[in-house]
Design an enzyme around this catalytic site. Structure first.
Site, mmCIF file in Angstrom:
data_model
loop_
_atom_site.group_PDB
_atom_site.id
_atom_site.type_symbol
_atom_site.label_atom_id
_atom_site.label_comp_id
_atom_site.label_asym_id
_atom_site.label_seq_id
_atom_site.Cartn_x
_atom_site.Cartn_y
_atom_site.Cartn_z
ATOM 1 N N GLU A 106 0.860 -1.015 0.154
ATOM 2 C CA GLU A 106 0.072 -0.014 0.010
ATOM 3 C C GLU A 106 1.057 1.354 -0.147
ATOM 4 O O GLU A 106 1.774 1.645 0.768
ATOM 5 C CB GLU A 106 -0.786 0.015 1.161
ATOM 6 C CG GLU A 106 -1.809 -1.423 1.275
ATOM 7 C CD GLU A 106 -2.706 -1.331 0.436
ATOM 8 O OE1 GLU A 106 -3.277 -0.263 -0.055
ATOM 9 O OE2 GLU A 106 -3.701 -2.222 0.355
ATOM 10 N N CYS B 182 -3.183 8.170 3.810
ATOM 11 C CA CYS B 182 -2.866 7.697 2.257
ATOM 12 C C CYS B 182 -4.057 8.209 1.244
ATOM 13 O O CYS B 182 -3.990 7.944 -0.005
ATOM 14 C CB CYS B 182 -2.529 6.363 2.376
ATOM 15 S SG CYS B 182 -3.764 5.281 3.255
HETATM 16 P P1 NAP Z 1 8.754 4.928 4.282
HETATM 17 O O1 NAP Z 1 9.786 5.616 4.339
HETATM 18 O O2 NAP Z 1 8.491 4.024 3.079
HETATM 19 O O3 NAP Z 1 8.634 3.934 5.497
HETATM 20 C C1 NAP Z 1 7.629 3.032 5.644
HETATM 21 C C2 NAP Z 1 8.081 1.692 6.643
HETATM 22 O O4 NAP Z 1 9.285 1.052 5.955
HETATM 23 C C3 NAP Z 1 8.662 2.440 7.819
HETATM 24 O O5 NAP Z 1 8.402 1.355 8.825
HETATM 25 C C4 NAP Z 1 10.153 2.242 7.510
HETATM 26 O O6 NAP Z 1 10.828 2.204 8.796
HETATM 27 C C5 NAP Z 1 10.330 1.050 6.651
HETATM 28 N N1 NAP Z 1 11.449 0.885 6.001
HETATM 29 C C6 NAP Z 1 12.105 1.983 5.392
HETATM 30 N N2 NAP Z 1 13.103 1.499 4.488
HETATM 31 C C7 NAP Z 1 13.051 0.026 4.500
HETATM 32 C C8 NAP Z 1 13.754 -0.975 4.302
HETATM 33 N N3 NAP Z 1 14.755 -0.647 3.300
HETATM 34 N N4 NAP Z 1 13.422 -2.258 4.423
HETATM 35 C C9 NAP Z 1 12.653 -2.303 5.119
HETATM 36 N N5 NAP Z 1 11.723 -1.642 5.771
HETATM 37 C C10 NAP Z 1 12.057 -0.167 5.511
HETATM 38 O O7 NAP Z 1 7.450 5.903 4.197
HETATM 39 P P2 NAP Z 1 7.003 7.078 4.907
HETATM 40 O O8 NAP Z 1 7.525 8.019 4.135
HETATM 41 O O9 NAP Z 1 7.572 6.836 6.345
HETATM 42 O O10 NAP Z 1 5.407 6.858 4.860
HETATM 43 C C11 NAP Z 1 4.649 7.687 4.206
HETATM 44 C C12 NAP Z 1 4.185 7.243 3.060
HETATM 45 O O11 NAP Z 1 3.239 5.917 3.266
HETATM 46 C C13 NAP Z 1 3.175 8.016 2.087
HETATM 47 O O12 NAP Z 1 3.756 8.010 0.977
HETATM 48 C C14 NAP Z 1 1.807 7.444 2.070
HETATM 49 O O13 NAP Z 1 1.136 7.360 0.988
HETATM 50 C C15 NAP Z 1 1.896 6.035 2.533
HETATM 51 N N6 NAP Z 1 1.007 5.574 2.999
HETATM 52 C C16 NAP Z 1 0.232 4.394 2.440
HETATM 53 C C17 NAP Z 1 -0.858 3.927 2.923
HETATM 54 C C18 NAP Z 1 -1.814 3.164 2.138
HETATM 55 O O14 NAP Z 1 -2.469 2.350 3.063
HETATM 56 N N7 NAP Z 1 -1.790 2.838 0.892
HETATM 57 C C19 NAP Z 1 -1.090 4.225 4.240
HETATM 58 C C20 NAP Z 1 -0.444 5.056 5.218
HETATM 59 C C21 NAP Z 1 0.819 5.902 4.291
HETATM 60 P P3 NAP Z 1 11.535 3.284 9.483
HETATM 61 O O15 NAP Z 1 10.266 4.123 9.728
HETATM 62 O O16 NAP Z 1 12.316 2.770 10.839
HETATM 63 O O17 NAP Z 1 12.386 4.378 8.596
#
Ligand code: NAP
Length: 526
Positions: A257, A296
């Site tokens: 997602e 999101c």
């Molecule tokens: P992100 O940087 O991709 O982080 C999401 C998760 O992935 C966090 O738990 C992060 O851990 C982890 N992570 C980061 N790098 C990783 C890797 N190399 N391997 C495994 N895990 C890893 O996303 P964000 O910027 O925090 O979140 C915002 C985004 O989420 C927005 O773009 C939003 O659209 C999207 N979102 C989508 C939905 C949906 O249901 N479609 C819902 C909510 C949010 P850390 O926090 O420890 O870095």
């Protein structure tokens, strides 16, 4: 002394090594707690989940596991005040906004407990009736779903630390699949506290639920064949995980997602002064400001007939101007802060990119912040942007400012509106506002392929519709393309991800015997 939150793995609480990563109050800037997952033996922890947790869960029926979900909801209900307090301090959200996350989690758990109870003493699911393979009907084929025997790793986003865990855990645990959750670091506290409460209450068998905080290294490497990954976050991270050698080698099933440029569409019939127009204005302003736009599913693009663009912009701006922004501890405040200073920087970057082609139609003034210091708190005031030419615009259809930001885009005719909506290249949700059922039915045919959910509002449901951005457990959550291609929720259909669907070709009496331990799927989910 700042507390270092423990991780729960291998059936015991474990303290990570090192000083950990600090979590902050995004309004006051103060440090709250720390997390560290360093030094954990992930391979051993994951093995414990698969063998002990998986076996114990599978020894139960769907009915017994659904009773555990109901008990989890009860345990969490008993600690609600503590969760609201953590959300206020660590997420900067108002009480109403925290409810979307916390009460949304409880509601989803309760729904799955109710639906799961209907599966009773079954141990697998039957997808349709047997069909004959041979002429005489003695040899037949039927599809059955049996629970997966790996673990489900949830890598979650910062914006829903409560709901993000339980909307995934409810169908996983009901299916008999053990869960390991890795919450986003910035807001991991609430997830960790909820897991701690459920573990302390002894609701689940050992190994059924584990949490690793503050660490993503090594998680994917610890996966094995038949494990599952459910990821929520940015498209970039989803790509990093889905292209990981371990995921590719074992064809690990992954649900993603990700980002989404959701749209709201004002019907051609909905002129200023009409009820449908007013409903669209209200919904856009609400979606932009609930959780400070960090959903999101929030509306990012507002598609309106060219002739009504100025009136729509003005009306949305007026609605936004009435929203008090500031410290959620002040009762007059309706919109709090972003979740972190890192998010503040990210939203500012996105705003800069968007305003290179869109103009600012209206923006709140930092001087109007209530009880908060803009130099310390992670505040972004609501920004309503507009473009004149939606076709020439690029970034408006590509850049997701994960905050209180949306852009008004005028359209010439409905085909143009559909084309603009599709420029999101796959979104979680599009909503439309109109008093013309024929237009809305046509919009469903035109927009379905590019959206996981369509939310249509007429004046008749003005008071009863569930909201553009609210994810209901009855309805599918996910979206194609840019939105990640995932599917969650949607009633008991969500169980498919946690099961293997197999065709069983066998004599009719064997299939009849197997059917005795199966419940019909997806069954009734209302
Ligand atoms: P992100 O940087 O991709 O982080 C999401 C998760 O992935 C966090 O738990 C992060 O851990 C982890 N992570 C980061 N790098 C990783 C890797 N190399 N391997 C495994 N895990 C890893 O996303 P964000 O910027 O925090 O979140 C915002 C985004 O989420 C927005 O773009 C939003 O659209 C999207 N979102 C989508 C939905 C949906 O249901 N479609 C819902 C909510 C949010 P850390 O926090 O420890 O870095």
């Amino acid at each position: 002394m700042i507390q270092l939150l423990d991780n729960y793995l291998e059936g015991r609480w474990q303290t990570g090594t090192g000083s950990g990563t600090p979590l902050f109050d995004p309004v006051l800037g103060t440090e709250l707690v720390r997390v560290s997952g360093a030094g954990l033996d992930l391979a051993a922890g994951f093995a414990f989940a698969r063998t002990r947790g998986g076996a114990a869960l599978r020894a139960l029926t769907y009915g017994e596991r659904s009773a555990q979900l109901a008990r989890i909801a009860e345990v969490l209900q008993g600690q609600r005040d503590a969760y609201y307090d953590i959300a206020l301090r660590n997420s900067g959200t108002t009480r109403n906004d925290s409810a979307v996350d916390i009460d949304g989690a409880l509601y989803t758990l309760t729904q799955y407990a109710r639906w799961g109870a209907k599966l009773g003493s079954a141990r697998c699911l039957a997808d349709g009736a047997p069909v004959k393979l041979g002429k005489d009907g003695s040899f037949q084929s039927a599809h059955f779903l049996t629970p997966q025997r790996g673990l489900a790793l949830f890598i979650n986003a910062f914006n829903f630390p409560a709901w993000g865990l339980w909307e995934k855990a409810a169908p996983a645990l009901l299916s008999g699949v053990p869960v390991v959750v890795k919450p986003a670091t910035a807001t991991a506290w609430l997830t960790q506290r909820m897991v701690a409460d459920v573990i302390a209450a002894g609701v689940l068998p050992e190994g059924a639920l584990a949490i690793v905080c503050g660490r993503s290294e090594g998680l994917i490497e610890a996966l094995q064949p038949f494990d599952l990954v459910s990821f929520t976050g940015s498209a970039d991270t989803a790509r990093t995980i889905s292209s990981h050698d371990v995921v590719l080698r074992h064809a690990i099933r992954m649900n993603a997602e990700t980002d989404s440029l959701n749209s709201a569409l004002l019907g051609p019939d909905a002129a200023p002064g009409s009820e449908a127009f007013a409903l669209m204005v209200k919904e856009v302003a609400r979606e932009m400001t609930v959780k400070a736009g960090q959903k999101c599913t929030a509306i990012r693009r507002v598609l309106v007939p060219q002739a009504h663009a100025a009136a729509a912009t003005e009306a949305i701006a007026a609605a936004l101007a009435a929203v008090k922004v500031g410290n959620p501890r002040n009762e007059s405040v309706r919109m709090g802060s972003l979740a972190s200073r890192a998010q503040l920087a990210a939203v500012r970057d996105s705003l800069a990119a968007l305003t290179s082609e869109a103009s600012i139609a209206w923006a709140g003034r930092s001087a109007d912040l209530v009880d908060a210091d803009p130099a310390i708190g992670a505040f972004v005031m609501p920004h309503l942007l507009k473009v004149d030419d939606g076709d020439a615009a690029q970034r408006v259809h590509e850049v997701e400012a994960f905050g209180p930001v949306a852009t008004v885009v005028p359209y010439r005719d409905v085909d143009h509106a559909y084309a603009l909506a599709r420029r999101g290249c796959g979104s979680l949700v599009a909503s439309a506002y109109s008093d013309d059922p024929a237009f809305l039915a046509q919009a469903a045919l035109e927009l379905g392929h590019a959206h996981g959910r369509l939310h249509f509002v007429t004046p008749a449901v003005g008071k009863t519709h569930t909201g553009h951005g609210n994810v209901m457990p009855m309805s599918l959550h996910g979206g194609p393309g840019r939105a990640g291609g995932g599917e969650e929720l949607g009633g008991l259909r969500a169980l498919a991800f946690y099961h293997q669907r197999s065709a069983v070709q066998a004599p009719a009496d064997v299939l009849a015997k197997l059917a005795e331990s199966a419940a019909p799927w997806p069954g009734e989910t209302g």
